[in-house]
Design a protein around this motif. Sequence first.
Motif, PDB file in Angstrom:
ATOM      1  N   ALA A  29       8.422  31.016  92.691  1.00  0.00           N
ATOM      2  CA  ALA A  29       7.296  31.895  92.968  1.00  0.00           C
ATOM      3  C   ALA A  29       7.799  33.255  93.423  1.00  0.00           C
ATOM      4  O   ALA A  29       8.897  33.370  93.982  1.00  0.00           O
ATOM      5  N   GLY A  32      11.283  34.630  92.926  1.00  0.00           N
ATOM      6  CA  GLY A  32      12.392  34.076  93.695  1.00  0.00           C
ATOM      7  C   GLY A  32      12.668  34.807  94.994  1.00  0.00           C
ATOM      8  O   GLY A  32      13.649  34.522  95.661  1.00  0.00           O
ATOM      9  N   VAL A  34      10.549  35.081  97.841  1.00  0.00           N
ATOM     10  CA  VAL A  34      10.170  34.151  98.897  1.00  0.00           C
ATOM     11  C   VAL A  34       9.301  33.077  98.259  1.00  0.00           C
ATOM     12  O   VAL A  34       8.841  33.214  97.134  1.00  0.00           O
ATOM     13  N   GLY A  35       9.062  32.037  99.011  1.00  0.00           N
ATOM     14  CA  GLY A  35       8.139  31.026  98.537  1.00  0.00           C
ATOM     15  C   GLY A  35       8.841  29.875  97.859  1.00  0.00           C
ATOM     16  O   GLY A  35      10.061  29.754  97.904  1.00  0.00           O
ATOM     17  N   ASN A  36       8.039  29.031  97.237  1.00  0.00           N
ATOM     18  CA  ASN A  36       8.561  27.772  96.750  1.00  0.00           C
ATOM     19  C   ASN A  36       8.976  27.855  95.289  1.00  0.00           C
ATOM     20  O   ASN A  36       8.827  28.875  94.631  1.00  0.00           O
ATOM     21  N   ASP A  56       7.566  20.064  92.738  1.00  0.00           N
ATOM     22  CA  ASP A  56       7.550  21.240  93.597  1.00  0.00           C
ATOM     23  C   ASP A  56       8.688  21.161  94.598  1.00  0.00           C
ATOM     24  O   ASP A  56       9.021  20.071  95.085  1.00  0.00           O
ATOM     25  N   PRO A  58      10.386  23.141  98.183  1.00  0.00           N
ATOM     26  CA  PRO A  58       9.970  24.027  99.278  1.00  0.00           C
ATOM     27  C   PRO A  58      10.610  25.402  99.226  1.00  0.00           C
ATOM     28  O   PRO A  58      10.182  26.290  99.927  1.00  0.00           O
ATOM     29  N   ASP A  59      11.635  25.586  98.419  1.00  0.00           N
ATOM     30  CA  ASP A  59      12.250  26.899  98.312  1.00  0.00           C
ATOM     31  C   ASP A  59      12.500  27.200  96.838  1.00  0.00           C
ATOM     32  O   ASP A  59      12.388  26.309  95.986  1.00  0.00           O
ATOM     33  N   SER A  60      12.829  28.446  96.545  1.00  0.00           N
ATOM     34  CA  SER A  60      13.083  28.833  95.156  1.00  0.00           C
ATOM     35  C   SER A  60      14.172  27.956  94.553  1.00  0.00           C
ATOM     36  O   SER A  60      15.064  27.476  95.260  1.00  0.00           O
ATOM     37  N   TYR A  62      17.057  27.995  91.373  1.00  0.00           N
ATOM     38  CA  TYR A  62      17.725  28.986  90.540  1.00  0.00           C
ATOM     39  C   TYR A  62      18.433  28.409  89.320  1.00  0.00           C
ATOM     40  O   TYR A  62      18.627  29.099  88.344  1.00  0.00           O
ATOM     41  N   GLY A  79      17.326  27.931  96.621  1.00  0.00           N
ATOM     42  CA  GLY A  79      17.504  29.056  97.522  1.00  0.00           C
ATOM     43  C   GLY A  79      17.837  28.660  98.947  1.00  0.00           C
ATOM     44  O   GLY A  79      18.346  29.473  99.705  1.00  0.00           O
TER      45      GLY A  79
END
Lengths: 359, 345
Positions: A29, A32, A34-36, A56, A58-60, A62, A79
Amino acid sequence: MEFRTAGYNGYAVKYSPYFDSRLAVVASANFGLVGNGRVYILGLDANGIHAERVYDTPDSVYDLAWAERNETQVIVGGGDGSIKLFDTKSPDNFPVQEWKEHNREVYSVNYNLVTKDSFVSSSWDGTVKVWDPVRPNSLLTLPTHSCTYSTAFAPRSPSIISAVSSDSHLRIFDLRTNPSSANHLVHLIPIHGYPPMPGSTYGPPRQTYAPSECLTHDWNKYRDTVIATAGVDQLIRTFDIRNPKAGPVAILRGHDYAVRKLSWSPHLSDVLLSGSYDMTARVWSDGSNANAPSRPANLGPEAWGDELGRMNVHTEFVTGVDWCLFGAEGWVATTAWDERVCVWDVRSVMNPANASRFN
Amino acid sequence: MADSMCGPSSALQNFQKHSTIDRTLQQDRLISRQTPSQGFRSSGLNASHLDHEFESFQAGQLPLDHGFQQNIFQPAPPGMQQPGPANWAADFQRMNISSSAPQLQQQPYGMHAQQRLDTGGWHQDFARQQNQMADSSRNIQIPSHTNTPYNYSPMPVMGMMNQFSKITPQSELSISQQKQPAEAFDDEAFARAFEEAAQTEMESMQDPTQESTQNSTQNIEMGQDILLNESAEVLMASDDLQMTSDELLNQERIGADTIHDPFNQNEVKPEHQDPEELARTAAKLLDSVQHDQSVKFQNSQFLSLMRQFRDREKTVEGDNIVTKNGMGGYQNQEMNGERYQVQGP
């Protein structure tokens, strides 16, 4: 064909090594920042692309790698420095295994293609770690002391690992060497070129470049000593690690901004695909195939290689590219920050002469 | 590498290797040339032509004294023997004067290396080079590195930032490279001339920050290290993998490493996220792409988000991107239904 990762900006795409109709995509989101994050397992059929599983995080996230030993497992680096293993056989939407050793963002994960029992990860914390998916801790940590954007196992050797990092160097580790103070490091190749050698009268003067961050690299699938690298300076270079001091074999110039990802074709030994911040994906030949007209060596590495085609559909930075291992030889998947995953045939962006090389 | 496997390697040992190395092949090649200067790019077929051009250049523009001229076009004695290993550094320096210096100026603009062969007029090349550098620097007004520590997953922004700003280090490099010959010759007049050239160049670079000045100084020093007698040291280091990788730790950090240096593991992570920092970063990024007028870049959602960051219409709070109202306060996002991204499970 197209799939929308709505609300999530794509970061990497990989074809399954087991099925020609299955893809995995990681997306984050807010680009990349912030957010999930979200992991998509996509299926291809006559009606297009549909999501088979969505996880889903809880963090990005990559990067991802399909497990080579198990067709249902995907490894994802994120992330928050964690590495997660998802299994599509698992009924719920949680990772079946999670490793947390990296201190910063994990930028790449890649499986061992020979023994298929380990994988390697690289992170901004300046380390490359080797893992066995059945063990709770990493097997080995290789320091690079620099933000390492990409790492991979050599496709023909179970013990050779390559890594490229922010300090503009390509590192080759050989795990068979003694664990000495060199930490298995066997080659340290400056991607921008060696400083001019005092007193050297050999050959044409070598061109040098300013150091720049290297974002991606890949091993050639046929010539097992050839590695392509690319990064911030917009150039794609190929190196032959048999002669690490010789500098790049070929330099492919053309992208208008940094190159984010590249991948060698699994079918043609000289063809590679790259995705860039200039919002294009391009297909290249590095000029090494027998059909290419031979060029005088004294023109230097920039004389080699050609752009074969350019895909201009994405409307944001292209971040993930991968070739399909099966079926027709031109099929690729790309993902970008425009929340789209595109599956397309590279022959559609080439002139017929080049396209005819793909079966 | 073999050395480091078999036991401790010492610098002395390495140096010995270099001084006893078999150079017979190189000598052969050198002797077999008709003129020793043939291998140098700036002489050869064009030598007489160049002489003429140089004279006109000299008369027209720069008050160079004759010591310099002698240095450049002094023909080496025909059939020159390769001097012994003890003299190779001096030999390198001599060679460098006639070939490397002009060639170094070309390096950042690889494409023009070929043009140079066609025209042969190196002062024209130099003038063109200046124009190009002025052109490229006009577009770029941001420093090459940011040392801004900030705490979002900064990869996309920072990655982009450094990716777009790459032209700046190049022009810095060329400045320093142009200065090199002047300093290597210790020729006052020449140095003055170059300084003038560099001055005009610097003026067109609107905002050279302290940092970039520092960088270019560093580059000059690095360049001289390689050029001058310490080259022996550098040569030894580049042969020894362990030493090289140690040296890398002292290398100037670029890109992501300037934000978070992985070598410095004790670095305290800033807990407080400075919204100004984000706005500044976004502004820099936008500056670096503003010359790109393509439709794609104009319509890019990422860049428009960056614009909103720059204009402080949006900022990052915790794990969300939130919209600020005009007064600088925060609105309740959920009430507005404008919440950019709902945090997932």
